[in-house]
Motif scaffolding. Structure first.
Motif, PDB file in Angstrom:
ATOM      1  N   PHE A 290       0.851  -1.187   0.000  1.00 27.21           N
ATOM      2  CA  PHE A 290       0.000   0.000   0.000  1.00 27.21           C
ATOM      3  C   PHE A 290       0.890   1.241   0.000  1.00 27.21           C
ATOM      4  CE2 PHE A 290      -2.526  -3.409   1.710  1.00 27.21           C
ATOM      5  CZ  PHE A 290      -3.753  -3.235   1.078  1.00 27.21           C
ATOM      6  N   GLN A 291       0.807   1.973  -1.083  1.00 27.72           N
ATOM      7  CA  GLN A 291       1.690   3.120  -1.298  1.00 27.72           C
ATOM      8  C   GLN A 291       0.912   4.423  -1.199  1.00 27.72           C
ATOM      9  OE1 GLN A 291       4.626   3.525  -4.799  1.00 27.72           O
ATOM     10  NE2 GLN A 291       2.832   4.698  -5.460  1.00 27.72           N
ATOM     11  N   ARG A 292       1.255   5.248  -0.220  1.00 23.86           N
ATOM     12  CA  ARG A 292       0.624   6.566  -0.113  1.00 23.86           C
ATOM     13  C   ARG A 292       1.299   7.550  -1.046  1.00 23.86           C
ATOM     14  NH1 ARG A 292       0.670   9.681   5.575  1.00 23.86           N
ATOM     15  NH2 ARG A 292       2.896   9.640   5.076  1.00 23.86           N
ATOM     16  N   SER A 293       2.625   7.450  -1.137  1.00 23.76           N
ATOM     17  CA  SER A 293       3.383   8.376  -1.971  1.00 23.76           C
ATOM     18  C   SER A 293       4.578   7.625  -2.552  1.00 23.76           C
ATOM     19  CB  SER A 293       3.864   9.561  -1.129  1.00 23.76           C
ATOM     20  OG  SER A 293       4.668  10.433  -1.880  1.00 23.76           O
ATOM     21  N   ALA A 294       4.732   7.662  -3.858  1.00 27.38           N
ATOM     22  CA  ALA A 294       5.827   6.937  -4.506  1.00 27.38           C
ATOM     23  C   ALA A 294       7.171   7.588  -4.188  1.00 27.38           C
ATOM     24  CB  ALA A 294       5.615   6.901  -6.011  1.00 27.38           C
ATOM     25  N   PRO A 295       8.170   6.800  -3.798  1.00 20.76           N
ATOM     26  CA  PRO A 295       9.491   7.362  -3.542  1.00 20.76           C
ATOM     27  C   PRO A 295      10.354   7.379  -4.805  1.00 20.76           C
ATOM     28  CG  PRO A 295       9.479   5.070  -2.886  1.00 20.76           C
ATOM     29  CD  PRO A 295       8.097   5.365  -3.415  1.00 20.76           C
ATOM     30  N   TYR A 296      11.350   8.248  -4.817  1.00 21.97           N
ATOM     31  CA  TYR A 296      12.398   8.179  -5.834  1.00 21.97           C
ATOM     32  C   TYR A 296      13.419   7.149  -5.355  1.00 21.97           C
ATOM     33  CZ  TYR A 296      10.857  12.483  -8.179  1.00 21.97           C
ATOM     34  OH  TYR A 296      10.143  13.423  -8.870  1.00 21.97           O
ATOM     35  N   VAL A 297      13.590   6.081  -6.105  1.00 19.84           N
ATOM     36  CA  VAL A 297      14.525   5.023  -5.734  1.00 19.84           C
ATOM     37  C   VAL A 297      15.601   4.936  -6.810  1.00 19.84           C
ATOM     38  CG1 VAL A 297      14.795   2.599  -5.135  1.00 19.84           C
ATOM     39  CG2 VAL A 297      12.669   3.794  -4.568  1.00 19.84           C
ATOM     40  N   VAL A 298      16.824   5.225  -6.435  1.00 21.13           N
ATOM     41  CA  VAL A 298      17.939   5.262  -7.385  1.00 21.13           C
ATOM     42  C   VAL A 298      18.878   4.091  -7.131  1.00 21.13           C
ATOM     43  CG1 VAL A 298      17.779   7.771  -7.568  1.00 21.13           C
ATOM     44  CG2 VAL A 298      19.337   6.770  -5.908  1.00 21.13           C
ATOM     45  N   PRO A 299      19.709   3.740  -8.122  1.00 20.14           N
ATOM     46  CA  PRO A 299      20.627   2.607  -7.940  1.00 20.14           C
ATOM     47  C   PRO A 299      21.565   2.805  -6.755  1.00 20.14           C
ATOM     48  CG  PRO A 299      20.500   3.238 -10.252  1.00 20.14           C
ATOM     49  CD  PRO A 299      19.771   4.303  -9.487  1.00 20.14           C
ATOM     50  N   LYS A 300      21.851   1.711  -6.084  1.00 24.87           N
ATOM     51  CA  LYS A 300      22.744   1.710  -4.923  1.00 24.87           C
ATOM     52  C   LYS A 300      24.108   1.189  -5.366  1.00 24.87           C
ATOM     53  CE  LYS A 300      22.646   0.136  -0.090  1.00 24.87           C
ATOM     54  NZ  LYS A 300      21.864  -0.639   0.894  1.00 24.87           N
ATOM     55  N   PRO A 301      25.125   2.043  -5.424  1.00 21.55           N
ATOM     56  CA  PRO A 301      26.438   1.633  -5.948  1.00 21.55           C
ATOM     57  C   PRO A 301      27.237   0.809  -4.942  1.00 21.55           C
ATOM     58  CG  PRO A 301      26.525   3.915  -5.263  1.00 21.55           C
ATOM     59  CD  PRO A 301      25.102   3.481  -5.060  1.00 21.55           C
ATOM     60  N   ASP A 302      26.710  -0.348  -4.603  1.00 16.35           N
ATOM     61  CA  ASP A 302      27.343  -1.203  -3.605  1.00 16.35           C
ATOM     62  C   ASP A 302      28.469  -2.018  -4.239  1.00 16.35           C
ATOM     63  OD1 ASP A 302      27.821  -2.298  -1.152  1.00 16.35           O
ATOM     64  OD2 ASP A 302      25.977  -3.496  -1.068  1.00 16.35           O
ATOM     65  N   THR A 303      29.382  -2.455  -3.403  1.00 21.12           N
ATOM     66  CA  THR A 303      30.436  -3.360  -3.860  1.00 21.12           C
ATOM     67  C   THR A 303      30.927  -4.171  -2.674  1.00 21.12           C
ATOM     68  OG1 THR A 303      32.523  -3.489  -5.105  1.00 21.12           O
ATOM     69  CG2 THR A 303      32.392  -1.792  -3.430  1.00 21.12           C
ATOM     70  N   GLU A 304      31.435  -5.342  -2.946  1.00 24.52           N
ATOM     71  CA  GLU A 304      31.982  -6.181  -1.884  1.00 24.52           C
ATOM     72  C   GLU A 304      33.439  -5.829  -1.652  1.00 24.52           C
ATOM     73  OE1 GLU A 304      32.637 -10.929  -0.765  1.00 24.52           O
ATOM     74  OE2 GLU A 304      31.778 -10.338  -2.700  1.00 24.52           O
ATOM     75  N   TYR A 305      33.817  -5.687  -0.378  1.00 21.90           N
ATOM     76  CA  TYR A 305      35.217  -5.490  -0.018  1.00 21.90           C
ATOM     77  C   TYR A 305      35.830  -6.861   0.264  1.00 21.90           C
ATOM     78  CZ  TYR A 305      34.348  -0.461   0.614  1.00 21.90           C
ATOM     79  OH  TYR A 305      34.035   0.855   0.423  1.00 21.90           O
ATOM     80  N   ARG A 306      36.762  -7.248  -0.550  1.00 15.80           N
ATOM     81  CA  ARG A 306      37.370  -8.574  -0.413  1.00 15.80           C
ATOM     82  C   ARG A 306      38.639  -8.502   0.425  1.00 15.80           C
ATOM     83  NH1 ARG A 306      34.899 -12.064  -4.006  1.00 15.80           N
ATOM     84  NH2 ARG A 306      33.571 -11.044  -5.573  1.00 15.80           N
ATOM     85  N   ARG A 307      39.279  -9.645   0.541  1.00 13.51           N
ATOM     86  CA  ARG A 307      40.481  -9.736   1.382  1.00 13.51           C
ATOM     87  C   ARG A 307      41.550  -8.728   0.960  1.00 13.51           C
ATOM     88  NH1 ARG A 307      42.374 -14.047   4.599  1.00 13.51           N
ATOM     89  NH2 ARG A 307      40.625 -15.285   3.818  1.00 13.51           N
ATOM     90  N   GLY A 308      41.649  -8.508  -0.351  1.00 13.69           N
ATOM     91  CA  GLY A 308      42.651  -7.560  -0.841  1.00 13.69           C
ATOM     92  C   GLY A 308      42.384  -6.144  -0.359  1.00 13.69           C
ATOM     93  N   HIS A 309      41.128  -5.761  -0.362  1.00 19.30           N
ATOM     94  CA  HIS A 309      40.757  -4.442   0.163  1.00 19.30           C
ATOM     95  C   HIS A 309      41.142  -4.336   1.636  1.00 19.30           C
ATOM     96  CE1 HIS A 309      37.867  -4.651  -3.277  1.00 19.30           C
ATOM     97  NE2 HIS A 309      38.153  -3.374  -3.368  1.00 19.30           N
ATOM     98  N   HIS A 310      40.816  -5.386   2.401  1.00 21.32           N
ATOM     99  CA  HIS A 310      41.090  -5.351   3.837  1.00 21.32           C
ATOM    100  C   HIS A 310      42.580  -5.225   4.114  1.00 21.32           C
ATOM    101  CE1 HIS A 310      37.099  -7.765   4.325  1.00 21.32           C
ATOM    102  NE2 HIS A 310      36.893  -6.486   4.068  1.00 21.32           N
ATOM    103  N   ARG A 311      43.386  -5.979   3.372  1.00 22.53           N
ATOM    104  CA  ARG A 311      44.841  -5.890   3.561  1.00 22.53           C
ATOM    105  C   ARG A 311      45.352  -4.498   3.210  1.00 22.53           C
ATOM    106  NH1 ARG A 311      45.312 -11.432   1.388  1.00 22.53           N
ATOM    107  NH2 ARG A 311      45.720 -10.506  -0.659  1.00 22.53           N
ATOM    108  N   LEU A 312      44.808  -3.939   2.127  1.00 18.55           N
ATOM    109  CA  LEU A 312      45.235  -2.604   1.700  1.00 18.55           C
ATOM    110  C   LEU A 312      44.897  -1.569   2.763  1.00 18.55           C
ATOM    111  CD1 LEU A 312      46.295  -0.712  -0.567  1.00 18.55           C
ATOM    112  CD2 LEU A 312      43.932  -0.568  -1.391  1.00 18.55           C
ATOM    113  N   PHE A 313      43.663  -1.617   3.284  1.00 19.91           N
ATOM    114  CA  PHE A 313      43.238  -0.633   4.280  1.00 19.91           C
ATOM    115  C   PHE A 313      44.007  -0.794   5.590  1.00 19.91           C
ATOM    116  CE2 PHE A 313      38.829  -0.700   2.122  1.00 19.91           C
ATOM    117  CZ  PHE A 313      39.268   0.202   1.168  1.00 19.91           C
TER     118      PHE A 313
END
Length: 485
Positions: free
Chosen positions: A198-221
């Motif tokens: 049940f929708q009272r007012s439609a929202p603006y829904v935009v793409p979510k630029p998600d990404t997975e942080y893998r082991r390489g990211h963790h080591r770098l950080f």
């Protein structure tokens, strides 16, 4: 002397962050009262399927506890809660918390310059300084509809999710299409037999630029913290562009919001094939006036054959379903309220009495207001974290709360170092500040439609500018703006 006795109400990001800032100023007599049995705030309460943050995790974290091991750019509820508890534990803050303490009243005693704090179990305590860190999104709201209590199936709010209620093969009705619904609806859509939204007012829904942080990211950080700080900084500057655009104070307003609108339109066209459904999902207000939402699967979920989007207003709840104003009836086994929170009713569950018997609820009857979102004339040594006009349309609220915590800690330090026992904002200063904010808010995109940021004619939740500006204004206490006693 280590300073005044401080009581903080609420053990989420705001309350625990305030405790840490006070300790940094050498204030040691700190008690954090939490009504639940564990710490965590909204990230403890909102356990619905798909619950996650819509601010990138490198920015949605304390500046003093950066986390190199986030699993995703946009982390989920369980991971954020684990981070909060781990970081607070490492900082020695959990020892300050008393759980199961539901604060019901706070009253100022002018003779002793102290606050009396009362809890629902009948106990009372004293404090020299009180910090309200109950947040804007802590009290769920369910509309008072006719027949609401007559529903014979299971009914619950998304912030009080019933994990014991089986959804597989059930007919589910969802009331609301806000920030929570756009996460849990896609998460349950494939499990249920039928889903009515049940929708009272439609929202603006935009793409979510998600990404997975893998082991390489963790080591770098971990190895190069500057890289992690650089990502946090770049994310912050991007969100500040959005804050400027929403406030209407930037040349970027039209082109940036137009680009976001194009991203919304492209996702809607790509994911919703039914033209009639697509028309129902087009908002009737300017983009940004209501909260912009991020999801990659909301529209895709609504485009399923067993999912129905109803735009007629809900008129009543019946024993086995929901009836809309046009007389249509929708059967349901489970009813989920995605109807948000009492965001504009600040401290609504606590009776706060200031100097000369002044009621804070009476002061805020026409809409809440506070100097810097922190202090109110007539209420000495009472300060808010995430108070009126400190919410954001973009960026991380943690940055705002850290600025508030630092300001409050400076006041506490001054009390410890001087003969003064209390500080409160001057009435004329508070009035001048509120006039400035309301003038700026009237030029913002939030003034272009009805939304949850408003209390009557006033926008009471949002800050009309950049986080950087707010942080600069709070970096040092302007003592001339306060009255000492």
């Amino acid at each position: 002397m280590s300073g005044p006795r401080v009581v903080i109400v609420g053990a989420g990001f705001g309350g625990l962050g305030a405790a840490r800032a006070l300790r940094e100023q050498g204030i040691d007599d700190i008690t954090v009262l939490e009504r639940a049995e564990t710490v965590g705030g909204v990230w403890r309460d909102n356990t619905y399927p798909g619950a996650a943050c819509d601010v990138p995790s490198p920015l949605y974290s304390w500046s003093w506890a950066l986390n190199p091991t986030w699993s995703h750019r946009y982390s989920g509820q369980a991971e954020i809660l684990d981070y909060l508890r781990r970081a607070a534990g490492d900082a020695g803050l959990l020892d300050l918390v008393r759980t199961g303490q539901d604060v019901t009243a706070a009253s100022w005693d002018q003779a002793t310059a102290t606050w009396r704090i009362e809890t629902s179990d009948g106990t009372a305590s004293e404090a020299d300084l009180v910090v309200s860190a109950v947040g804007q999104l802590s009290d769920p709201v369910v509309p008072e509809l006719p027949g609401r209590s007559s529903f014979t199936g299971s009914a619950f709010h998304s912030a009080q999710w019933r994990h014991d209620v089986p959804l597989d093969g059930a007919r589910v009705a969802v009331v609301g299409t806000g920030a929570s619904a756009i996460q849990f609806v896609p998460a349950i859509a494939d499990r249920v037999a039928a889903l009515t939204v049940f929708q009272r007012s439609a929202p603006y829904v935009v793409p979510k630029p998600d990404t997975e942080y893998r082991r390489g990211h963790h080591r770098l950080f971990e190895r190069y913290p500057a890289v992690m700080k650089g990502e946090r900084g770049s994310t912050f500057h991007l969100t500040e562009l959005l804050n400027r655009a929403l406030s209407g104070d930037s040349m970027l307003e039209k082109p940036l919001l137009a680009a976001v609108r194009q991203a919304w339109r492209a996702q809607l066209r790509l994911q919703v094939k039914d033209p009639a459904l697509r028309r129902r999902l087009v908002p009737d207000y300017p983009i940004g006036c209501k909260r912009i939402l991020f999801s990659n699967d909301w529209y895709r979920a609504l485009d399923r054959d067993h999912v129905d989007v109803v735009t007629e207003a809900v008129a009543a709840v019946e024993p086995t379903g929901v009836r809309t104003v046009d007389g249509s009836r929708y059967e349901a086994d489970v009813l989920i309220w995605g109807t948000g929170f009492a965001a504009t009713e600040f401290l609504r569950t606590i009776e706060v009495t200031g100097r000369d018997g002044l009621s804070l609820h009476d002061v805020w009857k026409g809409g809440a207001t506070a100097y810097l979102g922190i202090g109110v004339p007539g209420f000495p040594n009472l300060f808010c974290v995430y108070g009126p006009n400190t919410n954001l349309g973009g960026s991380s609220i943690i940055g705002m709360m850290e600025a508030q915590a630092s300001w409050i800690a400076q006041v506490a330090r001054r009390i410890a170092d001087s003969r003064h026992r209390a500080f409160e904002v001057r009435p004329e200063v508070a009035e001048r500040y509120d006039t400035e904010l309301q003038s700026r808010l009237s030029r913002s995109v939030w003034a272009a439609c009805d939304n949850w940021y408003r209390d009557g004619g006033r926008i009471t939740t949002n800050w009309p500018g950049r986080v950087g500006e707010y942080r600069d204004r709070l970096s040092r206490v302007v003592w001339a703006d306060l009255v000492a006693s």
